[in-house]
Design an enzyme around this catalytic site. Structure first.
Site, PDB file in Angstrom:
ATOM      1  N   PRO A 163      89.819 111.177  69.511  1.00 41.62           N
ATOM      2  CA  PRO A 163      89.267 111.999  68.423  1.00 41.62           C
ATOM      3  C   PRO A 163      88.981 113.420  68.907  1.00 41.62           C
ATOM      4  O   PRO A 163      88.416 113.614  69.982  1.00 41.62           O
ATOM      5  CB  PRO A 163      87.960 111.287  68.065  1.00 41.62           C
ATOM      6  CG  PRO A 163      88.043 109.932  68.682  1.00 41.62           C
ATOM      7  CD  PRO A 163      88.974 110.042  69.847  1.00 41.62           C
ATOM      8  N   GLU A 164      89.403 114.388  68.123  1.00 43.78           N
ATOM      9  CA  GLU A 164      89.132 115.794  68.429  1.00 43.78           C
ATOM     10  C   GLU A 164      88.131 116.320  67.392  1.00 43.78           C
ATOM     11  O   GLU A 164      87.608 115.544  66.591  1.00 43.78           O
ATOM     12  CB  GLU A 164      90.447 116.578  68.420  1.00 43.78           C
ATOM     13  CG  GLU A 164      91.459 115.993  69.401  1.00 43.78           C
ATOM     14  CD  GLU A 164      92.789 116.757  69.431  1.00 43.78           C
ATOM     15  OE1 GLU A 164      92.807 117.959  69.142  1.00 43.78           O
ATOM     16  OE2 GLU A 164      93.816 116.124  69.749  1.00 43.78           O
TER      17      GLU A 164
END
Ligand SMILES: [Zn+2]
Length: 277
Positions: A2-3
Site C-alpha cells: 500500500p502506498e
C-alpha cells in the site's frame, strides 16, 4: 505494498468508526507486529485509550489518543484493517471499541508494524524518516532542493521517503509517466522545468489513486472488504508491451533501484538532459 493513496483510503474508511471511541479490549496475537516490544504489554497499554483522531503521514496511519500517545501503523506488504473482522483469516490483532464494534488487523505476510509512541515522540520520529506530504504544502522548490546534487536515478530518489513521503513503486512510475520523465535520469541532472513536471506528476498520480480508492493488488482490501479500482487506470505500471496511451509506443520494463520499472521509451527518453546540456 500500500502506498499513500491506499493508506489514505484506509484512513478515511476507519476514522469515523474510531474517532471518539475508547479501546475497551485489545488483543494482539502476533509478536512480530510489535517487535521488539511484547505484544501483551502493548495490548495492555492500549486498553483504555480514547482515540482522538486518525491521521496519515506518508504510508503510516497515525492513531492519536487523547492521552497524547499515538499508535503508528505501517501496513507494509499485506496489512489491512477490517471492520467486522469476525471470520477473517490471518488476523493479527483485534480492537474492541466502547460501542461494541470491532476493528481487525489482518496481515498475510506479517511485515506490518505497530509502534506505540509516548507524548512528544511522534513528530521527531516521523521527521527523521519522512519528507513533506506531497498533497499538502509541498512545492516544486521543495522537490528541487531534495533532488539537487544527487546522482541516483530520479525514480530511486522518489522512492526515498525523505524526498517526499508516501510514494512507492506504483505511483513513482505513474508520476514519471505523467511528467514525461525517464525513471533513469540522475536526480541531480533535472532542470527547473523538469522538476516542475515531476512535481505535478507526483501530485497528479497520487490524486488519481485517492480518487479511485487506491489500487487492489494481492491482499490489499478496503476496511469494508471492497476493492479500489486504480489498477484499471495505470498508465504504465505492470503494462509492459501495451501501447502508451499518449503515443502508442509499447510500454517498456526495466529495473531501477532494484525495482521493476515501467515507462514509455518515447515519452520518457533517457538522455534528454545530456543532449540539452
Ligand atoms: Zn508514450
Amino acid at each position: 505494498m500500500p502506498e499513500l493513496p491506499e493508506v489514505e483510503t484506509v484512513r478515511r474508511a476507519i476514522a469515523p468508526a474510531l474517532e471518539g471511541r475508547r479501546l475497551e479490549h485489545v488483543e494482539i496475537s502476533d509478536a512480530r507486529l510489535t517487535r521488539p516490544e511484547d505484544p501483551q504489554e502493548i495490548a495492555a497499554e492500549l486498553t483504555g485509550e480514547r482515540v482522538e483522531r486518525v491521521e496519515r503521514r506518508g504510508k503510516y496511519l497515525v492513531v492519536r489518543f487523547a492521552s497524547g500517545r499515538s499508535l503508528l501503523i505501517h501496513l507494509r506488504m499485506t496489512g489491512s484493517l477490517l471492520r467486522d473482522p469476525a471470520g477473517s483469516t490471518h488476523l493479527r490483532a483485534v480492537l474492541r471499541l466502547d460501542d461494541g464494534s470491532q476493528l481487525g488487523y489482518r496481515d498475510v505476510r506479517r511485515f506490518g508494524t505497530w509502534l506505540l509512541l509516548e507524548p512528544g515522540e511522534l513528530d521527531p520520529y516521523l521527521a527523521r524518516r519522512l519528507g513533506k506530504e506531497p498533497l499538502e504544502r509541498f512545492t516544486s522548490r521543495d522537490l528541487a532542493a531534495r533532488l539537487a546534487g544527487r546522482r541516483i536515478a530520479v525514480k530511486g530518489a522518489l522512492l526515498d521517503q525523505r524526498t517526499v513521503a508516501g510514494l512507492g513503486n506504483i505511483y513513482a512510475d505513474e508520476a514519471l509517466w505523467y511528467a514525461r520523465m525517464s525513471p533513469l535520469r540522475p536526480a541531480g541532472s533535472l532542470a527547473d522545468d523538469d522538476v516542475r513536471r515531476v512535481h505535478r506528476g507526483v501530485r497528479r498520480a497520487l490524486a488519481a489513486g485517492i480518487e479511485r480508492q487506491g489500487s487492489t493488488l494481492r491482499d490489499y482490501r478496503l476496511p469494508d472488504g471492497s476493492s479500489g479500482s486504480m489498477q484499471h487506470e495505470f498508465r504504465v505500471y505492470g503494462r509492459a508491451g501495451e501501447p502508451c496511451e499518449r503515443c502508442g509506443t509499447p510500454i517498456a520494463k526495466t529495473r531501477v533501484a532494484g525495482r521493476g520499472t515501467w515507462y514509455c521509451p518515447t515519452c520518457q527518453p533517457a538522455f534528454a538532459a545530456a543532449e540539452a546540456s
